[in-house]
Every structure is written in structure tokens, then in C-alpha cells.
Motif scaffolding. Structure first.
Motif, mmCIF file in Angstrom:
data_model
loop_
_atom_site.group_PDB
_atom_site.id
_atom_site.type_symbol
_atom_site.label_atom_id
_atom_site.label_comp_id
_atom_site.label_asym_id
_atom_site.label_seq_id
_atom_site.Cartn_x
_atom_site.Cartn_y
_atom_site.Cartn_z
ATOM 1 N N HIS A 40 -37.377 21.657 28.868
ATOM 2 C CA HIS A 40 -36.536 20.649 29.724
ATOM 3 C C HIS A 40 -37.123 19.402 29.425
ATOM 4 C CE1 HIS A 40 -33.610 19.511 32.440
ATOM 5 N NE2 HIS A 40 -34.662 18.884 33.144
ATOM 6 N N ILE A 41 -36.218 18.500 28.987
ATOM 7 C CA ILE A 41 -36.764 17.037 28.754
ATOM 8 C C ILE A 41 -36.011 16.177 29.600
ATOM 9 C CG2 ILE A 41 -37.013 15.335 26.772
ATOM 10 C CD1 ILE A 41 -36.869 17.915 24.761
ATOM 11 N N THR A 42 -36.802 15.306 30.183
ATOM 12 C CA THR A 42 -36.169 14.077 30.889
ATOM 13 C C THR A 42 -36.750 12.945 30.680
ATOM 14 O OG1 THR A 42 -37.290 14.691 32.996
ATOM 15 C CG2 THR A 42 -35.356 15.750 32.877
ATOM 16 N N GLY A 43 -36.007 11.900 30.953
ATOM 17 C CA GLY A 43 -36.923 10.522 30.882
ATOM 18 C C GLY A 43 -35.744 9.491 30.408
ATOM 19 N N LYS A 44 -36.462 8.319 29.753
ATOM 20 C CA LYS A 44 -35.852 7.106 29.354
ATOM 21 C C LYS A 44 -36.260 7.105 27.983
ATOM 22 C CE LYS A 44 -34.055 5.128 33.586
ATOM 23 N NZ LYS A 44 -32.812 4.061 33.511
ATOM 24 N N ALA A 45 -35.501 6.238 27.011
ATOM 25 C CA ALA A 45 -35.922 5.977 25.724
ATOM 26 C C ALA A 45 -35.026 4.589 25.406
ATOM 27 C CB ALA A 45 -35.901 6.957 24.755
ATOM 28 N N ALA A 46 -35.667 3.416 25.280
ATOM 29 C CA ALA A 46 -35.173 2.255 24.974
ATOM 30 C C ALA A 46 -33.897 2.013 26.046
ATOM 31 C CB ALA A 46 -34.362 2.420 23.717
ATOM 32 N N GLY A 47 -34.269 2.212 27.346
ATOM 33 C CA GLY A 47 -33.681 1.741 28.549
ATOM 34 C C GLY A 47 -32.364 2.973 28.775
ATOM 35 N N LYS A 48 -32.305 3.860 28.063
ATOM 36 C CA LYS A 48 -31.144 4.750 28.385
ATOM 37 C C LYS A 48 -31.713 6.233 28.577
ATOM 38 C CE LYS A 48 -28.428 2.480 24.832
ATOM 39 N NZ LYS A 48 -27.659 2.962 23.468
ATOM 40 N N SER A 49 -31.226 6.983 29.464
ATOM 41 C CA SER A 49 -31.456 8.059 30.033
ATOM 42 C C SER A 49 -31.362 9.255 28.782
ATOM 43 C CB SER A 49 -30.732 8.579 31.315
ATOM 44 O OG SER A 49 -30.934 7.663 32.310
ATOM 45 N N VAL A 50 -32.380 10.159 29.128
ATOM 46 C CA VAL A 50 -32.302 11.211 28.000
ATOM 47 C C VAL A 50 -32.667 12.447 29.005
ATOM 48 C CG1 VAL A 50 -32.914 10.289 25.953
ATOM 49 C CG2 VAL A 50 -34.488 11.026 27.469
ATOM 50 N N GLU A 51 -32.013 13.451 28.713
ATOM 51 C CA GLU A 51 -31.842 14.936 29.323
ATOM 52 C C GLU A 51 -31.494 15.907 28.374
ATOM 53 O OE1 GLU A 51 -31.336 17.488 33.406
ATOM 54 O OE2 GLU A 51 -30.493 15.075 33.488
ATOM 55 N N ALA A 52 -32.327 16.998 28.355
ATOM 56 C CA ALA A 52 -31.990 18.017 27.235
ATOM 57 C C ALA A 52 -32.756 19.396 27.729
ATOM 58 C CB ALA A 52 -32.250 17.678 26.112
#
Length: 171
Positions: A40-52
Motif C-alpha cells: 500500500h503506497i500513499t503520499g504526495k509527489a510534486a504536490g499531487k496525491s498518490v495512492e496505490a
């Protein structure tokens, strides 16, 4: 009567102690053990939310070596769907036991773009990052904070339910 009560108490203590140890101890990952896990991956990259979430690989070697320096090693690989928020993630973290800085390599292809971080490598530094590792039973959580090679902020958390072993490479 007292002797049989003492004997019974000793046997009971031995059995209960063994059960408690079995619940407390996490068996070490062996090199041949499967590293496949539902990450489970969550967070932000370059100001955009990421979740997978999905099948990936988590590996750990408490005793490893990089360029002759004793270190612990963590490796995470994830390949999502072609149109998902995280299409691919590869993380390698070497934590030297001599107290020198971590050596980290992150390559992430996400909807926010491609993000690369290389720290402590011979080829030079690209970006910056720090990783906090929170063990949890046979797995754990890796929390990465930093900036990629283009200066874009990255803050991701990777939950690995289990870590498999690492096969030795090189000579």
C-alpha cells in the motif's frame, strides 16, 4: 503434595513462556522466502496525491554490504496498472552500520510524472531524501521525505506486510 505442585507450576511456566516467545519473535526472512506482498503506497509527489495498492515485492537483509561497508538493505518494487496513480516504484535503501549517510535510490513513475532520487551513490547526488523505518511484525512501513532530482517535493509511505529475504549478488 508440595513437590507435585512445584513441578506442575514449573511445567506450566515453561509451556506459557514458550507460547509468549512464539508470539513475540518474528522469524528472520530467509533468502529463498517469497517477497511477494500486497503493498500500500500513499503520499504526495510534486504536490499531487498518490495512492496505490497491489502486488509487489518487499525485501530486507539486516546484514549486507555495499562497497565494503556493512549495512542493512531494504528493497521495494511495485508495478501498477498503466493508467494507475503509481505505474511503477523501485526503492533501494542501504543503511550503513558505521553511521555514514544512507544510500538511497528511488525511481517512481506516477501520474504526477517521473521522480528520481539518488543519494550517496558514486555517480553523484540527484535529489535528497530521508527514510524512517517502522517495523511491524514480519513487515513494516517505510516513510520517505525529500525532493526529487528536479527539486519537486516527495512524501510517500510504503506499507509492506512482510519482508522476504535478499539473495546475495556480486563476488
Amino acid at each position: 503434595m508440595i513437590r507435585s505442585s512445584v513441578l506442575f507450576a514449573l511445567i506450566l511456566l515453561s509451556v506459557l513462556s514458550g507460547k509468549a516467545d512464539a508470539q513475540r519473535l518474528t522469524p528472520p526472512a530467509s533468502p529463498g522466502s517469497s517477497a511477494q506482498a500486497n503493498l500500500h503506497i500513499t503520499g504526495k509527489a510534486a504536490g499531487k496525491s498518490v495512492e496505490a495498492s497491489g502486488t509487489g515485492s518487499c525485501r530486507h537483509a539486516p546484514e549486507a554490504s555495499i562497497r565494503g561497508v556493512s549495512a542493512s538493505l531494504w528493497m521495494v518494487q511495485y508495478g501498477g496498472s498503466g493508467d494507475g496513480p503509481v505505474r511503477q516504484l523501485n526503492l533501494t535503501l542501504w543503511r550503513p552500520k558505521d553511521g555514514s549517510p544512507d544510500q538511497l535510490s528511488l525511481a517512481m513513475d506516477a501520474k504526477s510524472g517521473e521522480h528520481r532520487i539518488e543519494t550517496g551513490a558514486k555517480g553523484g547526488v540527484k535529489g535528497e531524501a530521508s527514510v524512517t523505518i517502522l517495523p511491524n511484525g514480519p513487515g513494516g512501513r517505510l516513510e520517505l521525505r525529500g525532493k526529487d532530482a528536479d527539486g519537486k517535493p516527495i512524501q510517500i509511505t510504503i506499507d509492506c506486510p512482510t519482508f522476504g529475504g535478499v539473495q546475495a549478488e556480486g563476488g
